[in-house]
Design an enzyme around this catalytic site. Structure first.
Site, PDB file in Angstrom:
ATOM      1  N   MET A 139     -21.551  -2.127 -44.374  1.00  0.00           N
ATOM      2  CA  MET A 139     -20.110  -1.916 -44.471  1.00  0.00           C
ATOM      3  C   MET A 139     -19.619  -2.292 -45.866  1.00  0.00           C
ATOM      4  SD  MET A 139     -18.547  -2.629 -40.752  1.00  0.00           S
ATOM      5  CE  MET A 139     -18.451  -4.394 -40.854  1.00  0.00           C
ATOM      6  N   GLY A 140     -20.543  -2.469 -46.798  1.00  0.00           N
ATOM      7  CA  GLY A 140     -20.151  -2.735 -48.181  1.00  0.00           C
ATOM      8  C   GLY A 140     -19.803  -4.180 -48.448  1.00  0.00           C
ATOM      9  N   LEU A 185     -21.207  -5.855 -50.895  1.00  0.00           N
ATOM     10  CA  LEU A 185     -22.613  -6.251 -50.822  1.00  0.00           C
ATOM     11  C   LEU A 185     -22.848  -7.649 -51.389  1.00  0.00           C
ATOM     12  CD1 LEU A 185     -24.333  -2.891 -51.887  1.00  0.00           C
ATOM     13  CD2 LEU A 185     -23.657  -3.651 -49.598  1.00  0.00           C
ATOM     14  N   HIS A 190     -27.536  -8.195 -48.065  1.00  0.00           N
ATOM     15  CA  HIS A 190     -27.721  -6.740 -48.150  1.00  0.00           C
ATOM     16  C   HIS A 190     -28.802  -6.401 -49.175  1.00  0.00           C
ATOM     17  CE1 HIS A 190     -23.253  -7.006 -47.092  1.00  0.00           C
ATOM     18  NE2 HIS A 190     -23.732  -6.303 -46.088  1.00  0.00           N
ATOM     19  N   GLN A 195     -16.214   0.308 -34.553  1.00  0.00           N
ATOM     20  CA  GLN A 195     -16.818  -0.950 -34.113  1.00  0.00           C
ATOM     21  C   GLN A 195     -15.867  -2.144 -34.236  1.00  0.00           C
ATOM     22  OE1 GLN A 195     -20.015  -0.588 -37.164  1.00  0.00           O
ATOM     23  NE2 GLN A 195     -19.802  -2.803 -37.406  1.00  0.00           N
ATOM     24  N   GLN A 245     -31.617  -9.913 -39.552  1.00  0.00           N
ATOM     25  CA  GLN A 245     -31.634 -10.750 -38.340  1.00  0.00           C
ATOM     26  C   GLN A 245     -30.313 -11.497 -38.176  1.00  0.00           C
ATOM     27  OE1 GLN A 245     -34.667 -13.953 -37.838  1.00  0.00           O
ATOM     28  NE2 GLN A 245     -32.991 -14.808 -36.609  1.00  0.00           N
TER      29      GLN A 245
HETATM   30  P1  AMP Z   1     -22.774  -5.425 -42.682  1.00  0.00           P
HETATM   31  O1  AMP Z   1     -22.381  -4.892 -44.008  1.00  0.00           O
HETATM   32  O2  AMP Z   1     -22.204  -6.770 -42.361  1.00  0.00           O
HETATM   33  O3  AMP Z   1     -22.613  -4.421 -41.570  1.00  0.00           O
HETATM   34  O4  AMP Z   1     -24.336  -5.682 -42.762  1.00  0.00           O
HETATM   35  C1  AMP Z   1     -25.233  -4.655 -43.110  1.00  0.00           C
HETATM   36  C2  AMP Z   1     -26.643  -5.121 -42.869  1.00  0.00           C
HETATM   37  O5  AMP Z   1     -26.912  -6.283 -43.673  1.00  0.00           O
HETATM   38  C3  AMP Z   1     -26.897  -5.550 -41.410  1.00  0.00           C
HETATM   39  O6  AMP Z   1     -28.180  -5.105 -41.014  1.00  0.00           O
HETATM   40  C4  AMP Z   1     -26.834  -7.039 -41.477  1.00  0.00           C
HETATM   41  O7  AMP Z   1     -27.572  -7.688 -40.480  1.00  0.00           O
HETATM   42  C5  AMP Z   1     -27.431  -7.305 -42.845  1.00  0.00           C
HETATM   43  N1  AMP Z   1     -27.017  -8.631 -43.323  1.00  0.00           N
HETATM   44  C6  AMP Z   1     -25.746  -9.098 -43.444  1.00  0.00           C
HETATM   45  N2  AMP Z   1     -25.759 -10.382 -43.858  1.00  0.00           N
HETATM   46  C7  AMP Z   1     -27.063 -10.729 -43.994  1.00  0.00           C
HETATM   47  C8  AMP Z   1     -27.732 -11.921 -44.393  1.00  0.00           C
HETATM   48  N3  AMP Z   1     -27.073 -13.033 -44.706  1.00  0.00           N
HETATM   49  N4  AMP Z   1     -29.080 -11.910 -44.435  1.00  0.00           N
HETATM   50  C9  AMP Z   1     -29.776 -10.795 -44.086  1.00  0.00           C
HETATM   51  N5  AMP Z   1     -29.203  -9.640 -43.712  1.00  0.00           N
HETATM   52  C10 AMP Z   1     -27.866  -9.598 -43.658  1.00  0.00           C
END
Ligand code: AMP
Length: 280
Positions: A30-31, A33, A37, A61, A148
């Site tokens: 969702m950016g 970053l 990410h 969502q 995870q």
């Molecule tokens: P989001 O932008 O929050 O939807 O996250 C996108 C992807 O990045 C998802 O697969 C998250 O689980 C992963 N992600 C977000 N924060 C972390 C983190 N601290 N460590 C590892 N992966 C992450």
């Protein structure tokens, strides 16, 4: 780095690359970053010829009272971070491109979507599964990378891929944390200085739970009440603290096999999640 906004254009481009034998790694986000990410992007770039990152704050969502409108967005910054980590392509569609007027189709992954975050965020995983299925149909990734950090999301997506016979391999990558233990999250920017300090209780209580389990405590109730006790001292609101099977998300009484300890806590107005997977 190429940025696509249109589904037809990215599809055409990627199909040509795939016909020429290139493999595609995909990181849906969702950016806004951060290094979490970036760790997924790095892994994708290591394992595939082309790395695609999607940046889309998916409205389906978010619940009506959630932070969709104020979710942090900064495409210029994201371009730099994605490129730095090895991405070749950003897909950044707008809401109308993904959900044009007359849109009617949704995906529901039963049971796994109803517990933990799904219990307090009704419809959340329906939105997640739907957007990820759409993105997979657009990108056709060989491998897709998830963190995870969102352990339940990774399970829901794995189940969807299995049930719908999708050809994408799901790779789950470890949680990236700040030096003091706080799991990196785009939502951490919402935290005031004081909230930022209080939010450390999430990772601290998980570490304490791990210690107790390593000392031989196997009663999930004892572990859970230790975590709840620590969190309650911090003037934050617990959404849930659950100890469940890491495969089925069903609650366990005894710590054995592969278990997931998952928390969601509201610090001020910010809902934070964290978890740990332990095997005993
Ligand atoms: P989001 O932008 O929050 O939807 O996250 C996108 C992807 O990045 C998802 O697969 C998250 O689980 C992963 N992600 C977000 N924060 C972390 C983190 N601290 N460590 C590892 N992966 C992450």
């Amino acid at each position: 780095m190429i940025i696509f906004n249109k589904i037809d254009e990215i599809k055409l481009y990627l199909r040509k690359q795939q016909n020429a034998g290139q493999t595609i790694g995909f990181v849906p986000t969702m950016g806004y970053l951060h290094e979490g990410h970036q760790s997924l992007i790095r892994k994708a770039a290591e394992e595939n010829d082309i790395t695609v990152v999607s940046i889309f704050v998916n409205p389906t969502q978010f619940g009506p009272s959630e932070d969709l409108a104020k979710y942090p967005r900064d495409l210029k910054r994201d371009e730099i971070k994605a490129k730095e980590a090895g991405a070749h392509i950003i897909f950044h569609p707008d809401d109308k491109e993904m959900y044009p007027e007359g849109y009617k189709t949704y995906i529901e992954v039963e049971e796994l979507s109803d517990v933990l975050c799904g219990a307090s965020r009704k419809g959340h995983f329906k939105g997640v599964a739907t957007v990820v299925a759409k993105l997979f149909n657009i990108v056709h990734p060989d491998k897709a990378y998830f963190g995870q950090k969102d352990a339940q999301q990774a399970l829901v997506i794995k189940q969807m891929v299995k049930d719908l016979n999708m050809d994408t391999e799901i790779v789950v990558c470890p949680i990236i944390r700040e030096e003091d233990g706080l799991a990196k999250s785009s939502r951490n920017v919402y935290l005031s200085e004081d909230e930022r300090k209080r939010s450390l209780v999430l990772s601290k209580s998980l570490r304490r739970a791990q210690e107790l389990i390593e000392q031989g405590i196997t009663d999930a109730k004892i572990i859970r009440s230790e975590i709840v006790g620590m969190i309650e001292k911090e003037n934050v609101i617990i959404d849930y603290v659950e100890i469940v099977s890491a495969d089925t998300l069903k609650q366990v009484d005894k710590i054995e096999g592969k278990i997931l300890i998952a928390l969601a806590v509201k610090v001020g107005n910010t809902r934070l999640i964290d978890n740990i997977i332990l095997e005993r």
